[in-house]
Design a protein around this motif. Structure first.
Motif, PDB file in Angstrom:
ATOM      1  N   ALA A  23      47.971  49.835  30.908  1.00  0.00           N
ATOM      2  CA  ALA A  23      47.014  49.493  31.957  1.00  0.00           C
ATOM      3  C   ALA A  23      46.139  48.317  31.529  1.00  0.00           C
ATOM      4  CB  ALA A  23      46.143  50.704  32.293  1.00  0.00           C
ATOM      5  N   LEU A  24      45.715  48.315  30.272  1.00  0.00           N
ATOM      6  CA  LEU A  24      44.903  47.207  29.773  1.00  0.00           C
ATOM      7  C   LEU A  24      45.689  45.899  29.817  1.00  0.00           C
ATOM      8  CD1 LEU A  24      43.191  48.913  26.693  1.00  0.00           C
ATOM      9  CD2 LEU A  24      42.034  48.082  28.756  1.00  0.00           C
ATOM     10  N   GLU A  25      46.928  45.939  29.376  1.00  0.00           N
ATOM     11  CA  GLU A  25      47.733  44.722  29.348  1.00  0.00           C
ATOM     12  C   GLU A  25      48.061  44.250  30.760  1.00  0.00           C
ATOM     13  OE1 GLU A  25      49.922  44.624  25.085  1.00  0.00           O
ATOM     14  OE2 GLU A  25      50.981  45.706  26.653  1.00  0.00           O
ATOM     15  N   ASP A  26      48.319  45.174  31.664  1.00  0.00           N
ATOM     16  CA  ASP A  26      48.600  44.790  33.045  1.00  0.00           C
ATOM     17  C   ASP A  26      47.408  44.078  33.672  1.00  0.00           C
ATOM     18  OD1 ASP A  26      51.150  45.763  32.989  1.00  0.00           O
ATOM     19  OD2 ASP A  26      50.711  47.625  34.058  1.00  0.00           O
ATOM     20  N   ALA A  27      46.215  44.409  33.183  1.00  0.00           N
ATOM     21  CA  ALA A  27      45.003  43.769  33.692  1.00  0.00           C
ATOM     22  C   ALA A  27      44.665  42.498  32.923  1.00  0.00           C
ATOM     23  CB  ALA A  27      43.827  44.740  33.613  1.00  0.00           C
ATOM     24  N   GLY A  28      45.537  42.116  31.983  1.00  0.00           N
ATOM     25  CA  GLY A  28      45.295  40.917  31.201  1.00  0.00           C
ATOM     26  C   GLY A  28      44.337  41.120  30.040  1.00  0.00           C
ATOM     27  N   ARG A  29      44.014  42.370  29.722  1.00  0.00           N
ATOM     28  CA  ARG A  29      43.023  42.656  28.665  1.00  0.00           C
ATOM     29  C   ARG A  29      43.758  42.953  27.350  1.00  0.00           C
ATOM     30  NH1 ARG A  29      39.767  47.141  31.925  1.00  0.00           N
ATOM     31  NH2 ARG A  29      38.655  47.425  29.940  1.00  0.00           N
ATOM     32  N   TYR A  30      44.446  41.918  26.867  1.00  0.00           N
ATOM     33  CA  TYR A  30      45.314  42.089  25.705  1.00  0.00           C
ATOM     34  C   TYR A  30      44.526  42.372  24.431  1.00  0.00           C
ATOM     35  CZ  TYR A  30      48.724  40.119  28.914  1.00  0.00           C
ATOM     36  OH  TYR A  30      49.533  39.901  30.002  1.00  0.00           O
ATOM     37  N   ARG A  31      43.383  41.753  24.291  1.00  0.00           N
ATOM     38  CA  ARG A  31      42.597  41.965  23.073  1.00  0.00           C
ATOM     39  C   ARG A  31      42.125  43.406  22.945  1.00  0.00           C
ATOM     40  NH1 ARG A  31      38.679  36.925  21.365  1.00  0.00           N
ATOM     41  NH2 ARG A  31      40.348  35.489  20.781  1.00  0.00           N
ATOM     42  N   GLU A  32      41.807  44.032  24.072  1.00  0.00           N
ATOM     43  CA  GLU A  32      41.376  45.427  24.040  1.00  0.00           C
ATOM     44  C   GLU A  32      42.539  46.353  23.712  1.00  0.00           C
ATOM     45  OE1 GLU A  32      38.774  46.572  27.396  1.00  0.00           O
ATOM     46  OE2 GLU A  32      38.711  44.431  27.842  1.00  0.00           O
ATOM     47  N   ALA A  33      43.738  45.963  24.121  1.00  0.00           N
ATOM     48  CA  ALA A  33      44.913  46.790  23.832  1.00  0.00           C
ATOM     49  C   ALA A  33      45.384  46.626  22.390  1.00  0.00           C
ATOM     50  CB  ALA A  33      46.048  46.419  24.791  1.00  0.00           C
ATOM     51  N   GLU A  34      45.096  45.486  21.791  1.00  0.00           N
ATOM     52  CA  GLU A  34      45.631  45.183  20.452  1.00  0.00           C
ATOM     53  C   GLU A  34      45.302  46.252  19.405  1.00  0.00           C
ATOM     54  OE1 GLU A  34      45.049  41.890  16.900  1.00  0.00           O
ATOM     55  OE2 GLU A  34      44.538  41.305  18.960  1.00  0.00           O
ATOM     56  N   GLU A 257      47.961  43.167  46.289  1.00  0.00           N
ATOM     57  CA  GLU A 257      47.499  41.801  46.510  1.00  0.00           C
ATOM     58  C   GLU A 257      46.711  41.243  45.333  1.00  0.00           C
ATOM     59  OE1 GLU A 257      47.900  39.680  48.965  1.00  0.00           O
ATOM     60  OE2 GLU A 257      48.715  40.856  50.637  1.00  0.00           O
ATOM     61  N   MET A 258      46.072  42.115  44.543  1.00  0.00           N
ATOM     62  CA  MET A 258      45.128  41.634  43.538  1.00  0.00           C
ATOM     63  C   MET A 258      45.667  41.708  42.115  1.00  0.00           C
ATOM     64  SD  MET A 258      42.551  40.471  45.135  1.00  0.00           S
ATOM     65  CE  MET A 258      41.348  40.294  43.810  1.00  0.00           C
ATOM     66  N   HIS A 259      46.960  41.756  41.936  1.00  0.00           N
ATOM     67  CA  HIS A 259      47.523  41.842  40.589  1.00  0.00           C
ATOM     68  C   HIS A 259      47.737  40.438  40.013  1.00  0.00           C
ATOM     69  CE1 HIS A 259      50.286  42.894  37.316  1.00  0.00           C
ATOM     70  NE2 HIS A 259      49.831  44.125  37.446  1.00  0.00           N
ATOM     71  N   PRO A 260      47.530  40.250  38.692  1.00  0.00           N
ATOM     72  CA  PRO A 260      47.763  38.932  38.087  1.00  0.00           C
ATOM     73  C   PRO A 260      49.171  38.392  38.309  1.00  0.00           C
ATOM     74  CG  PRO A 260      46.500  40.307  36.578  1.00  0.00           C
ATOM     75  CD  PRO A 260      46.905  41.189  37.724  1.00  0.00           C
ATOM     76  N   ASP A 261      50.191  39.260  38.331  1.00  0.00           N
ATOM     77  CA  ASP A 261      51.552  38.775  38.583  1.00  0.00           C
ATOM     78  C   ASP A 261      51.696  38.263  40.012  1.00  0.00           C
ATOM     79  OD1 ASP A 261      52.296  39.347  36.012  1.00  0.00           O
ATOM     80  OD2 ASP A 261      53.386  41.180  36.499  1.00  0.00           O
ATOM     81  N   THR A 262      50.999  38.897  40.944  1.00  0.00           N
ATOM     82  CA  THR A 262      50.991  38.392  42.314  1.00  0.00           C
ATOM     83  C   THR A 262      50.385  36.994  42.343  1.00  0.00           C
ATOM     84  OG1 THR A 262      50.803  40.634  43.221  1.00  0.00           O
ATOM     85  CG2 THR A 262      50.121  38.818  44.651  1.00  0.00           C
ATOM     86  N   ALA A 263      49.320  36.801  41.582  1.00  0.00           N
ATOM     87  CA  ALA A 263      48.680  35.482  41.511  1.00  0.00           C
ATOM     88  C   ALA A 263      49.631  34.439  40.936  1.00  0.00           C
ATOM     89  CB  ALA A 263      47.414  35.563  40.670  1.00  0.00           C
ATOM     90  N   LEU A 290      43.763  31.730  42.589  1.00  0.00           N
ATOM     91  CA  LEU A 290      42.589  31.595  41.729  1.00  0.00           C
ATOM     92  C   LEU A 290      41.608  32.737  41.952  1.00  0.00           C
ATOM     93  CD1 LEU A 290      40.951  30.032  39.669  1.00  0.00           C
ATOM     94  CD2 LEU A 290      40.050  28.618  41.531  1.00  0.00           C
ATOM     95  N   SER A 291      41.433  33.164  43.199  1.00  0.00           N
ATOM     96  CA  SER A 291      40.498  34.267  43.458  1.00  0.00           C
ATOM     97  C   SER A 291      40.949  35.544  42.759  1.00  0.00           C
ATOM     98  CB  SER A 291      40.354  34.495  44.964  1.00  0.00           C
ATOM     99  OG  SER A 291      41.564  34.990  45.530  1.00  0.00           O
ATOM    100  N   ILE A 292      42.259  35.792  42.732  1.00  0.00           N
ATOM    101  CA  ILE A 292      42.780  36.972  42.039  1.00  0.00           C
ATOM    102  C   ILE A 292      42.553  36.846  40.538  1.00  0.00           C
ATOM    103  CG2 ILE A 292      44.866  38.293  41.491  1.00  0.00           C
ATOM    104  CD1 ILE A 292      45.963  37.323  44.247  1.00  0.00           C
ATOM    105  N   LYS A 293      42.864  35.687  39.993  1.00  0.00           N
ATOM    106  CA  LYS A 293      42.738  35.483  38.545  1.00  0.00           C
ATOM    107  C   LYS A 293      41.292  35.610  38.080  1.00  0.00           C
ATOM    108  CE  LYS A 293      46.855  32.565  38.315  1.00  0.00           C
ATOM    109  NZ  LYS A 293      47.423  31.234  38.055  1.00  0.00           N
ATOM    110  N   LEU A 294      40.363  35.059  38.853  1.00  0.00           N
ATOM    111  CA  LEU A 294      38.957  35.159  38.482  1.00  0.00           C
ATOM    112  C   LEU A 294      38.471  36.605  38.539  1.00  0.00           C
ATOM    113  CD1 LEU A 294      37.451  32.027  40.273  1.00  0.00           C
ATOM    114  CD2 LEU A 294      37.957  32.305  37.838  1.00  0.00           C
ATOM    115  N   ALA A 295      38.999  37.378  39.483  1.00  0.00           N
ATOM    116  CA  ALA A 295      38.567  38.769  39.642  1.00  0.00           C
ATOM    117  C   ALA A 295      39.213  39.700  38.617  1.00  0.00           C
ATOM    118  CB  ALA A 295      38.892  39.256  41.052  1.00  0.00           C
ATOM    119  N   MET A 296      40.457  39.405  38.203  1.00  0.00           N
ATOM    120  CA  MET A 296      41.227  40.381  37.439  1.00  0.00           C
ATOM    121  C   MET A 296      41.449  40.015  35.964  1.00  0.00           C
ATOM    122  SD  MET A 296      41.602  42.498  39.867  1.00  0.00           S
ATOM    123  CE  MET A 296      42.628  43.695  39.006  1.00  0.00           C
ATOM    124  N   LEU A 297      41.261  38.770  35.590  1.00  0.00           N
ATOM    125  CA  LEU A 297      41.571  38.354  34.230  1.00  0.00           C
ATOM    126  C   LEU A 297      40.313  37.967  33.475  1.00  0.00           C
ATOM    127  CD1 LEU A 297      44.738  36.159  34.921  1.00  0.00           C
ATOM    128  CD2 LEU A 297      44.668  38.497  34.028  1.00  0.00           C
TER     129      LEU A 297
END
Length: 375
Positions: A23-34, A257-263, A290-297
Motif C-alpha cells: 500500500a505504501l509503495e502503491d502510494a509512491g511512499r517508497y522511503r516509508e516502505a524501505e 481516478e486518483m492513482h499515480p499509475d492513472t496519472a 499533475l493534480s493526481i501526482k500532487l495529491a498522491m505522491l
C-alpha cells in the motif's frame, strides 16, 4: 537512425510484499516502505533460501524505484546467486533475476551486457512454457527497453507488441499487466514518431495493420533506412494514442481516478495528443495528471517533477501564459533538486537524473526572459 532512449528499469516480483508495504509503495511512499522491507530481509535469515531471495528482490525493487540502482544491485545479485545455486540456470526465477540485472546494466550504460542478459532471460522463459507467460511478458518489455536504448526501435516495437498481445489473451487475470504493456507500447510509438528514419520495410508492415493489436508480420527490407514522413508519423501517433487510451481505461477501472499509475497514463496520452497537434486536449490531460501526482505522491517524486515540467513546456509556447509556465518550472526545479536527496552519493545515477532535468532550468530562464521583455 536514433530513437530517444526512455529506458526504465522494469521491476518484477514473484511474491507480493506485505499488504502494508504494498500500500505504501502503491502510494509512491517508497522511503516509508524501505525499512519494512529491510526487516523482511533480516527476518529471512542468512542461510540461502527462496524466502531470502524473494525478500532481497523486493528490497531491490524498492531501492530501484527510488532511483538508487547502486544500492539495489547487491540485493538483486544476492537473489540471483541464491536462485542459480538452488534451481539451476534454466529456472524461471533465475531468468527474472537476469532481467532485473539487465535493467541495471542498461541504466549504467552497459548496453551490450544488458542486451546479452535480457536475451538469456527471454530465452529461458520462452522455454519454460505456459506457466511462465506472465514473467515472459515482463522480460520482453524489459528487453524491448534495452533494444530501444540501443537504437533498435523496430525490434523493440515487435517485442512490446508481442508482450501486449500475450497479456490481452490472458484476460482479466492479467489486466493490470496488460495496462503496463499498452503504456510501454504507446510511449514507444511516440518516440518512434519523433525519429527521422526507420528500417526499410517497416513503413509497409506497419501501415498494413488495421488496429494497434492486430496481427503483425514484419516484412524483410532490402537493408538501409527510409524516412519517417508525415503520413507514417501520424499513423504511429494515432496507434500510440489508441494504446495509451486503452491503458488509461483499464487503470481508471482497476485503480481509480486518483492513482499515480492513472496519472502516468494521462501524461503519456497527453504527449501523444500534443504530438498530433491537439494542444487543448493535451493540456487538459497534463493538468489532470499533475493534480493526481500532487495529491498522491510525496514531494521530490520524479513523477511530480515530470508532471509540472510537461505542463509548463506546453503552456510556455503561449507567451501570454509565461507567468504560469515560470511558476510550474519553478515547482519542477525545486522538486528536481529535492529528488537528488534520494541518492546516497553523487554517483552516475544521480548525475544522469540531474542532467535529464536540465530542460526544466533552461525553460524557467526562457519563461522569465519572456516576462522581462514583455515589460
Amino acid at each position: 537512425m536514433a530513437f530517444a532512449p526512455a529506458l526504465a528499469l522494469l521491476l518484477v516480483t514473484q511474491s507480493a510484499p506485505p499488504d502494508a508495504t504494498r500500500a505504501l509503495e502503491d502510494a509512491g511512499r517508497y522511503r516509508e516502505a524501505e525499512p519494512i522491507l529491510r526487516r523482511a530481509v533480516g527476518d529471512a535469515g542468512r542461510r540461502p533460501s527462496d524466502a531470502l531471495a524473494d525478500a532481497a528482490e523486493r528490497l531491490a525493487d524498492n531501492l530501484a524505484k527510488q532511483a538508487r540502482p547502486r544500492e539495489a544491485e547487491p540485493f538483486y545479485r544476492r537473489a540471483f546467486e541464491i536462485r542459480l545455486a538452488r534451481h539451476g540456470a534454466a529456472h524461471p526465477a533465475v531468468a527474472r533475476s537476469l532481467s532485473q540485472l539487465a535493467g541495471l546494466a542498461a541504466d549504467a550504460g552497459r548496453l551490450d551486457e544488458a542486451e546479452a542478459l535480457s536475451a538469456r532471460a527471454v530465452a529461458i522463459l520462452t522455454a519454460a512454457g505456459p506457466d511462465a507467460r506472465l514473467d515472459l511478458t515482463r522480460a520482453q518489455g524489459n528487453r524491448a527497453g534495452v533494444l530501444a536504448a540501443m537504437g533498435r526501435g523496430e525490434d523493440a516495437y515487435a517485442l512490446y507488441r508481442e508482450a501486449a498481445a500475450t497479456l490481452q489473451r490472458l484476460g482479466p487475470e492479467a489486466e493490470a499487466e496488460f495496462a503496463v504493456a499498452l503504456n510501454n507500447l504507446g510511449s514507444h510509438l511516440v518516440r518512434m514518431a519523433g525519429a527521422t528514419s526507420v528500417q526499410a520495410g517497416f513503413r509497409r508492415s506497419f501501415t498494413l495493420r488495421q488496429a494497434v493489436l492486430s496481427p503483425f508480420l514484419p516484412m524483410a527490407g532490402a537493408g538501409g533506412v527510409e524516412p519517417v514522413d508525415a503520413m507514417l508519423r501520424r499513423r504511429l501517433l494515432f496507434d500510440a494514442a489508441m494504446a495509451l487510451r486503452m491503458a488509461l481505461g483499464i487503470r481508471v477501472r482497476l485503480l481509480g481516478e486518483m492513482h499515480p499509475d492513472t496519472a502516468n497514463s494521462l501524461n503519456g496520452l497527453a504527449a501523444a495528443e500534443r504530438a498530433l497537434g491537439r494542444r487543448d486536449a493535451a493540456e487538459g490531460l497534463y493538468r489532470r495528471a499533475l493534480s493526481i501526482k500532487l495529491a498522491m505522491l510525496p514531494a521530490g517524486d520524479r513523477d511530480r517533477v515530470i508532471g509540472a515540467w510537461s505542463l509548463a513546456s506546453l503552456i510556455v509556447e503561449d507567451g501570454a501564459r509565461a507567468g504560469e509556465a515560470r511558476a510550474l518550472y519553478r515547482t519542477a526545479a525545486t522538486e528536481a533538486l529535492a529528488a537528488q536527496g534520494r541518492h546516497a552519493d553523487y554517483d552516475r545515477a544521480a548525475s544522469a537524473e540531474l542532467r535529464s532535468f536540465a530542460p526544466i532550468f533552461t525553460g524557467q530562464v526562457r519563461a522569465s526572459w519572456t516576462l522581462a521583455t514583455a515589460r
